[in-house]
Design a protein around this motif. Sequence first.
Motif, PDB file in Angstrom:
ATOM      1  N   THR A  28     -33.664  15.634  12.511  1.00  0.00           N
ATOM      2  CA  THR A  28     -32.829  15.109  11.371  1.00  0.00           C
ATOM      3  C   THR A  28     -31.895  14.586  11.834  1.00  0.00           C
ATOM      4  O   THR A  28     -31.498  13.238  11.406  1.00  0.00           O
ATOM      5  N   GLU A  29     -30.931  14.903  12.641  1.00  0.00           N
ATOM      6  CA  GLU A  29     -29.738  14.355  13.255  1.00  0.00           C
ATOM      7  C   GLU A  29     -29.895  12.981  13.987  1.00  0.00           C
ATOM      8  O   GLU A  29     -29.611  12.091  13.721  1.00  0.00           O
ATOM      9  N   ILE A  30     -30.966  13.149  14.769  1.00  0.00           N
ATOM     10  CA  ILE A  30     -31.512  11.935  15.347  1.00  0.00           C
ATOM     11  C   ILE A  30     -31.862  10.756  14.404  1.00  0.00           C
ATOM     12  O   ILE A  30     -31.400   9.717  14.661  1.00  0.00           O
ATOM     13  N   ASN A  31     -32.631  11.262  13.655  1.00  0.00           N
ATOM     14  CA  ASN A  31     -33.109  10.233  12.732  1.00  0.00           C
ATOM     15  C   ASN A  31     -31.785   9.492  12.070  1.00  0.00           C
ATOM     16  O   ASN A  31     -31.639   8.265  11.697  1.00  0.00           O
ATOM     17  N   SER A  32     -30.657  10.558  11.584  1.00  0.00           N
ATOM     18  CA  SER A  32     -29.655   9.964  10.807  1.00  0.00           C
ATOM     19  C   SER A  32     -29.040   9.018  11.783  1.00  0.00           C
ATOM     20  O   SER A  32     -28.335   7.869  11.310  1.00  0.00           O
ATOM     21  N   ILE A  33     -28.682   9.204  13.041  1.00  0.00           N
ATOM     22  CA  ILE A  33     -28.258   8.369  14.071  1.00  0.00           C
ATOM     23  C   ILE A  33     -28.859   7.269  14.319  1.00  0.00           C
ATOM     24  O   ILE A  33     -27.996   5.985  14.422  1.00  0.00           O
ATOM     25  N   ASN A  34     -30.016   7.348  14.321  1.00  0.00           N
ATOM     26  CA  ASN A  34     -30.749   5.959  14.304  1.00  0.00           C
ATOM     27  C   ASN A  34     -30.907   4.865  13.224  1.00  0.00           C
ATOM     28  O   ASN A  34     -30.524   3.874  13.427  1.00  0.00           O
ATOM     29  N   ASN A  35     -30.569   5.713  12.046  1.00  0.00           N
ATOM     30  CA  ASN A  35     -30.473   4.747  10.749  1.00  0.00           C
ATOM     31  C   ASN A  35     -29.175   4.346  10.838  1.00  0.00           C
ATOM     32  O   ASN A  35     -28.688   3.055  10.575  1.00  0.00           O
ATOM     33  N   GLU A  36     -28.262   5.122  11.272  1.00  0.00           N
ATOM     34  CA  GLU A  36     -26.579   4.448  11.101  1.00  0.00           C
ATOM     35  C   GLU A  36     -26.359   3.216  12.122  1.00  0.00           C
ATOM     36  O   GLU A  36     -25.746   2.447  11.992  1.00  0.00           O
ATOM     37  N   PHE A  37     -27.254   3.297  13.334  1.00  0.00           N
ATOM     38  CA  PHE A  37     -27.140   2.126  14.405  1.00  0.00           C
ATOM     39  C   PHE A  37     -28.123   1.366  14.211  1.00  0.00           C
ATOM     40  O   PHE A  37     -28.223   0.262  15.071  1.00  0.00           O
TER      41      PHE A  37
END
Length: 68
Positions: free
Chosen positions: A48-57
């Motif tokens: 979930t955190e990796i997906n959040s980071i990917n979306n942010e960047f």
Amino acid sequence: MSLEELEWLLERIAKQVQERKQIVNKFTNVKYMNEQLVAMATDLDIQTEINSINNEFSITEMDGLEKL
């Protein structure tokens, strides 16, 4: 064998034993780290955190630069 030769031989053996211990420790550490990476890759919170980071960047991925 003389005492000097025996001492030399023992020092060589001790050095080889230490070198082999270091190699074994390196392989053990690599194995442990690989196990930890697998555990992290399957952890839902981390995914979930990796997906959040990917979306942010994701915007920065549209900067026009080609992937190398």
